[in-house]
Write a protein that holds these residues in place. Sequence first.
Motif, PDB file in Angstrom:
ATOM      1  N   TYR A  83      36.081  38.272  33.547  1.00 46.58           N
ATOM      2  CA  TYR A  83      36.056  39.204  34.666  1.00 46.58           C
ATOM      3  C   TYR A  83      36.236  40.670  34.257  1.00 46.58           C
ATOM      4  O   TYR A  83      35.364  41.510  34.490  1.00 46.58           O
ATOM      5  N   LEU A  84      37.362  40.961  33.614  1.00 48.55           N
ATOM      6  CA  LEU A  84      37.659  42.371  33.331  1.00 48.55           C
ATOM      7  C   LEU A  84      36.707  42.960  32.295  1.00 48.55           C
ATOM      8  O   LEU A  84      36.376  44.151  32.343  1.00 48.55           O
TER       9      LEU A  84
ATOM     10  N   VAL B   3      42.658  36.795  46.973  1.00 47.45           N
ATOM     11  CA  VAL B   3      41.406  36.984  46.252  1.00 47.45           C
ATOM     12  C   VAL B   3      40.211  37.003  47.204  1.00 47.45           C
ATOM     13  O   VAL B   3      39.313  37.839  47.084  1.00 47.45           O
ATOM     14  N   LEU B   4      40.224  36.072  48.167  1.00 47.27           N
ATOM     15  CA  LEU B   4      39.093  35.968  49.094  1.00 47.27           C
ATOM     16  C   LEU B   4      38.887  37.271  49.863  1.00 47.27           C
ATOM     17  O   LEU B   4      37.784  37.813  49.925  1.00 47.27           O
ATOM     18  N   GLY B  77      28.354  36.353  40.182  1.00 45.44           N
ATOM     19  CA  GLY B  77      28.999  35.532  39.169  1.00 45.44           C
ATOM     20  C   GLY B  77      30.475  35.858  39.023  1.00 45.44           C
ATOM     21  O   GLY B  77      31.300  34.975  38.806  1.00 45.44           O
ATOM     22  N   MET B  78      30.811  37.144  39.144  1.00 46.75           N
ATOM     23  CA  MET B  78      32.187  37.550  38.897  1.00 46.75           C
ATOM     24  C   MET B  78      33.119  37.122  40.025  1.00 46.75           C
ATOM     25  O   MET B  78      34.140  36.489  39.790  1.00 46.75           O
ATOM     26  N   ASN B  79      32.763  37.474  41.257  1.00 51.07           N
ATOM     27  CA  ASN B  79      33.663  37.207  42.381  1.00 51.07           C
ATOM     28  C   ASN B  79      33.335  35.926  43.133  1.00 51.07           C
ATOM     29  O   ASN B  79      34.168  35.388  43.843  1.00 51.07           O
ATOM     30  N   GLU B 413      42.976  41.279  39.405  1.00 45.21           N
ATOM     31  CA  GLU B 413      41.707  41.653  38.785  1.00 45.21           C
ATOM     32  C   GLU B 413      40.726  42.201  39.822  1.00 45.21           C
ATOM     33  O   GLU B 413      40.081  43.223  39.609  1.00 45.21           O
ATOM     34  N   VAL B 414      40.636  41.493  40.954  1.00 46.78           N
ATOM     35  CA  VAL B 414      39.707  41.948  41.985  1.00 46.78           C
ATOM     36  C   VAL B 414      40.162  43.287  42.554  1.00 46.78           C
ATOM     37  O   VAL B 414      39.350  44.173  42.811  1.00 46.78           O
ATOM     38  N   LEU B 415      41.470  43.413  42.700  1.00 50.98           N
ATOM     39  CA  LEU B 415      41.999  44.674  43.225  1.00 50.98           C
ATOM     40  C   LEU B 415      41.646  45.825  42.280  1.00 50.98           C
ATOM     41  O   LEU B 415      41.197  46.892  42.716  1.00 50.98           O
TER      42      LEU B 415
END
Lengths: 337, 468
Positions: A83-84, B3-4, B77-79, B413-415
């Motif tokens: 991800y990162l 995360v969602l 793919g990432m999220n 990570e998403v943040l």
Amino acid sequence: MSLNDLWFLLIAVLFTGFFFLEGFDFGVGMATGLVPRNDQQKRLMINTIGPFWDANEVWLITAAGAMFAAFPHWYATMFSGYYLVFVFILLGLILRGVSFEFRGKAEGKWWTGTWDACILMGSFLPPMLFGMAFAALVKGVPIQQNMDLKAGFSDVFNGYTVWIGLTVVGMCLMHGLTFISLRTIGEVRDRARVIASKFLPILGVLLAGMVVWTYFATDLFARRGPYMYAAVAVGIVAYVLSWYFLKQRREGWAFGMTGAIILLTFVSLFVGLFPRFMVSSINSAFDLTIYNASSSHYTLKAMTIVAATLLPFVLAYQAWSYFVFHKRLSEKDHLEY
Amino acid sequence: MDVLELARLQFATTTILHFVYVPISIGLSLLVAIMETMYVIKKNDLYKKMAQFWGTFLLINFAVGVVTGILQEFQFGMNWSDFSRFVGDVFGTPLAIEALLAFFLESTFIGLWVFGWERLSKAVHLTCMWLVSIGTMLSALWILAANSFMQRPVGYEIHNGRAEMKDFFALLTNEQLLWEFPHTLFAAIATGAFLVAGISAWKLMHKKNLDFFKPSFKVSIIVALISSMLIPMFGHGQAQYLVETQPMKMAASEGLWENSSDPAPWTVIAGIDPEKKENSFEFKVPYALSLLSYNKLSGAVLGMNELQAQYEKAYGPGNYIPPVRTTFWSFRIMIAAGCAMIVLALYGAYLTFRKKLEGSHRWFFRLMMLGISLPFIGNTAGWIMTEVGRQPWTVFGLLQTKDSVSPTVVAGEVLFSLISFTALYLILTGVLAFLFVRTARKGPDIEPHQETVIHDPFAQGGDTNVVK
């Protein structure tokens, strides 16, 4: 050859093509911090890749699109697992792309300085991080039975991956320097060639380290011994020839040799991986392969027909665009950027 | 936020901002292609200047559009890795074709266009811009083919726990796509046209370069008029199709809790209370919803409560009502923006053909300048209605949003990516606006290009210069 094999091959070609083509414009981006003596020379360098960098980047976009369509599990595992890494690759690519366009559209020290910094960072980060990501993937990352991957910091960030990342950066920089000396005339051309010659020994150390470390850290040599030794031998020849052609001021040939080093590296990567995409460090039964990660036969067939129809045109007009802009540029030319 | 929610927020912000740049690219490349065509046919340098001047806006915008598009492709793919696993077999194909067919075309020929003014013949150079324009439209076609599958899945079978493609052509003949594509395409063309018309109006108001901006206004206002008339035509078709295929989205965008009467009135505005599942007040036009839904003055439309019961029976217990307020108001904002665009374009065309563009029309020029924002408001509201109205589904009837998100990614990570990308996009939008204003203020000026010196890079030493 099955369709799964074919699509492995196509995606390998797309990634390898991406590193060959975007490799030199990443290199030119990084070289803007080394070669030019003044702003005009910097502009000249950016203009050498002006007509190409955007289409070069599409090789990556197409590779990712083909992964999504042909091997959705590979796409899903890799992009969410790293991800990162991908966040930083994207930040780099985004900033770099706009910088080329923005840089020349206004004036001021602060303005050009900012976009210059973005070009440098955006040209360094993606090859570095892609190098690390691919190194980690062949060394092995903790892919679980359900294909989910949560790459920890040390999975992606360790001695081996950093070395490979730096080597990819070095290959791109070298490739970019020969491209600049091929595409320009005057002082820029000479300086690029001289710097390339000076940088060549450093690249040699990086490459040698990559080969040795890969021998011990991965199973590539164990699996594909004869091929790998042949690739190393050809690589050494290409390396020596690039030095010779630079000396001879035959920059077209020198560019061919630096490109050959990139091609050999990535072809070897995919030859060594086949039929796997990602190696699981937990259990080799959890490896992602062209069989367990693929789309249905119907989808692969549909995609094959589409690709076979379109690819010849795409390759033809891209080649044509390189032909249209094959002439050398000088500082006196009209510079678009 | 979990995360969602973060992943949804990131998808919303990056998509909405990306869809600021994309319509400009589609619209402007068509306008520039038209202008350059006029140059080649009429052999009048004015049109060349026009293509070059408006081409500058296109290029600034194009760069931002392209780079923000990469994130769109990687983001699935990432999220949304479970979404990617579930629909990759079907959904990935249009994306791959988009890259292969459209992105290569756009990126190669925009390079040839920018750097090829002196190296290519007029006809070849013009062809480059048309190929760019066609490329942007093809790109829209394939991405909307993928989106249409999410709205109305066709040509698939559930196999091995995922949707597998069974009929490639069904994706392309999806009726959802046949309405959504032209509706979106003309909205994008209008976006470029209103941009050129608005900037031209600004210059006309200040009486600057009248010889240049009057014809610019004329070309753009014709395109603006045609496209803004076509948008509601296809939008109307799409709404009727919605009644058939996604009645819940239709009911939500009408704020209709209970089944309507027959004939159905159209609610213009309402105070929506999603908790109590009722509206505190409503202002209605009789017959209008029947007309909108079925092209006749009779016919009832199903309400959300009835549909919720039906969906629970079909898909199991759960809440199948999308955020009603958002859907309801974004629909109305879109329609209002579209109507205002038609009015402005009509009056602008009237002034143009009556040759009244000079004179004292400052108020109209001001409105035209404000009008630049109308397509963006309409585009954004339209997308919000389409995507929010589909909730809780990512793929209607097959996969819910909560089951689409990446299981291994953590909130931090998403943040981090949400904050960095949002900040970056806002900065880019600011820079883009700054450069647009700057370019417009400077106005068209043509610097004479220098004689090109030709060198042969493959010659030994490379010093043999041929001067043409």
